[in-house]
Motif scaffolding. Structure first.
Motif, PDB file in Angstrom:
ATOM      1  N   THR A   4      17.423  24.246  29.070  1.00 10.86           N
ATOM      2  CA  THR A   4      17.379  24.739  27.697  1.00 10.86           C
ATOM      3  C   THR A   4      18.243  25.992  27.556  1.00 10.86           C
ATOM      4  OG1 THR A   4      15.437  26.122  28.132  1.00 10.86           O
ATOM      5  CG2 THR A   4      15.049  23.867  27.383  1.00 10.86           C
ATOM      6  N   SER A   5      18.657  26.245  26.319  1.00  9.26           N
ATOM      7  CA  SER A   5      19.389  27.454  25.959  1.00  9.26           C
ATOM      8  C   SER A   5      18.814  27.970  24.653  1.00  9.26           C
ATOM      9  CB  SER A   5      20.892  27.185  25.814  1.00  9.26           C
ATOM     10  OG  SER A   5      21.575  28.357  25.421  1.00  9.26           O
ATOM     11  N   LEU A   6      18.155  29.125  24.706  1.00  9.58           N
ATOM     12  CA  LEU A   6      17.460  29.684  23.551  1.00  9.58           C
ATOM     13  C   LEU A   6      16.407  28.720  23.015  1.00  9.58           C
ATOM     14  CD1 LEU A   6      20.478  31.318  21.651  1.00  9.58           C
ATOM     15  CD2 LEU A   6      18.882  32.408  23.227  1.00  9.58           C
ATOM     16  N   GLY A   7      15.745  28.000  23.937  1.00  8.90           N
ATOM     17  CA  GLY A   7      14.683  27.075  23.564  1.00  8.90           C
ATOM     18  C   GLY A   7      15.146  25.704  23.134  1.00  8.90           C
ATOM     19  N   ILE A   8      16.444  25.427  23.087  1.00 11.72           N
ATOM     20  CA  ILE A   8      16.985  24.135  22.654  1.00 11.72           C
ATOM     21  C   ILE A   8      17.424  23.359  23.893  1.00 11.72           C
ATOM     22  CG2 ILE A   8      18.764  22.989  21.288  1.00 11.72           C
ATOM     23  CD1 ILE A   8      18.885  25.495  19.553  1.00 11.72           C
TER      24      ILE A   8
END
Length: 365
Positions: A57-61
């Motif tokens: 994930t990246s920033l929750g995405i």
């Protein structure tokens, strides 16, 4: 085979399979096409709860998946792939996170947007992993034991003594604390007061700004002319510094002069006091002094003969004023000796030159 291929059932099965293959291919091409991914690697201290196939994930995405995990050196090498639409920039970081208390975790990566792309041939080394619940509880137990004195009997009542000291220090401060909290609550319930103060500050600043705008031409002229004024001040200050430097030489010289000749000079000044008083008594004002200067200058000019340039002395015989009962008779007698040497003053006195009168009696001319 001919009869098998020509049977209606076989044709139906082949047609259904063909339609299914076409539908799957169309779905993959149109609805969920295959995305291009970029491979990276990261060096983690541990990989507890992280498995191949877990999300990245990246920033929750979600942007990718973990592809491989294997030990390497003192840590763990984690390989992962992320979508080509989310490449890593700058100095990226990586850590393992978990949304629940379950051991299963995901890999979170963070980049620096706007920075150059990260070199995929290098593994991410700026990585972190959260502590497990058991490690956290164990650390908390160690801190609690240290606060309570540990195995030292004399220090086992440290917390109790600290609480007692705090209670003794805050005894009797309850009403003041209650008043402070009440005042704070009152201030929080009236935010308009602070807003009003800010508004008044803005209005005052607006008045100052408008005044500056109205007088900006004068301010600009003052600022532009300040250079000459500052230059004059610098020049004047330089002269002051020169005077101060001169005083550094003059004052020691005056000090030595006073030490050497101070007593004779003071005696001479004391002796000059009577003469100064006499001079001051005969001079009524500054104007009289000024009117005395031209005759003195003429007197010095007349001490030399204009023809020869030699010094000369002009002698004027003394004159006497005699009281008289009959001025005309006395002058008549004197005129017989020295004609024209006697005249009658307007106040009833006879004025005559004494030297010609005396010398004339013995025949002098």
């Amino acid at each position: 085979m001919k009869r098998l291929l020509t049977t209606p059932g076989f044709v139906t099965v082949v047609g259904a399979l063909t339609l299914a293959v076409l539908a799957v291919a169309g779905y993959l091409i149109v609805v969920a096409p295959a995305k291009t991914t970029i491979g990276y690697c990261a060096q983690l201290p541990d990989a507890i709860g992280l498995y191949p196939g877990n999300q990245v994930t990246s920033l929750g995405i979600p942007v990718g998946t973990v592809t491989a995990i294997r030990p390497e050196g003192t840590g763990v090498r984690v390989e992962f792939a992320i979508d080509a639409d989310h490449p890593l920039h700058g100095q990226p970081t990586a850590t393992t996170v978990s949304d629940t208390l379950v051991a299963d975790r995901s890999l979170a990566v963070f980049g620096e947007p706007g920075a150059p792309l990260w070199d995929r041939g290098r593994c991410l080394t700026k990585t972190f992993t959260p502590k497990s619940i058991s490690q956290t509880l164990d650390s908390f137990a160690k801190v609690a034991a240290q606060l309570n004195g540990g195995d030292t009997p004399a220090q086992q009542h440290r917390i109790r003594d600290g609480v007692n000291a705090f209670r003794a220090a805050t005894a009797g401060t309850g009403p003041q604390l209650n008043t402070l909290i009440t005042d704070l609550a009152t201030a929080l319930r009236q935010p308009d007061a602070a807003i009003g103060n800010i508004g008044r500050l803005i209005d005052a600043f607006a008045a100052i700004a408008s005044s500056i705008s109205a007088n900006w031409d004068d301010i600009a002229r003052v600022v532009l002319r300040a250079n000459d004024g500052i230059g004059f001040i610098n020049e004047l200050w330089g002269r002051v510094v020169q005077i101060a430097d001169s005083l550094l030489v003059l004052l020691p010289w005056l000090n030595r002069l006073a030490n050497t000749y101070g007593r004779p000079l003071l005696g001479a000044l004391d002796g000059a006091v009577p003469g100064l008083r006499l001079l001051a008594a005969n001079v009524g004002s500054l104007q009289q002094i000024i009117t005395m200067i031209p005759p003195i200058a003429n007197a010095f000019a007349q001490t030399t003969d204009p023809a020869t340039g030699w010094p000369r002395l002009t002698y004027a015989p003394p004159r006497v004023t005699l009281p008289q009962l009959q001025p005309d008779q006395i002058c008549a007698v004197l005129d017989t000796i020295t004609p024209g040497q006697c005249r009658t003053a307007g106040d009833g006195l006879s004025v005559a030159e004494l030297a010609p009168l005396i010398l004339g009696t013995v025949g002098a001319r």
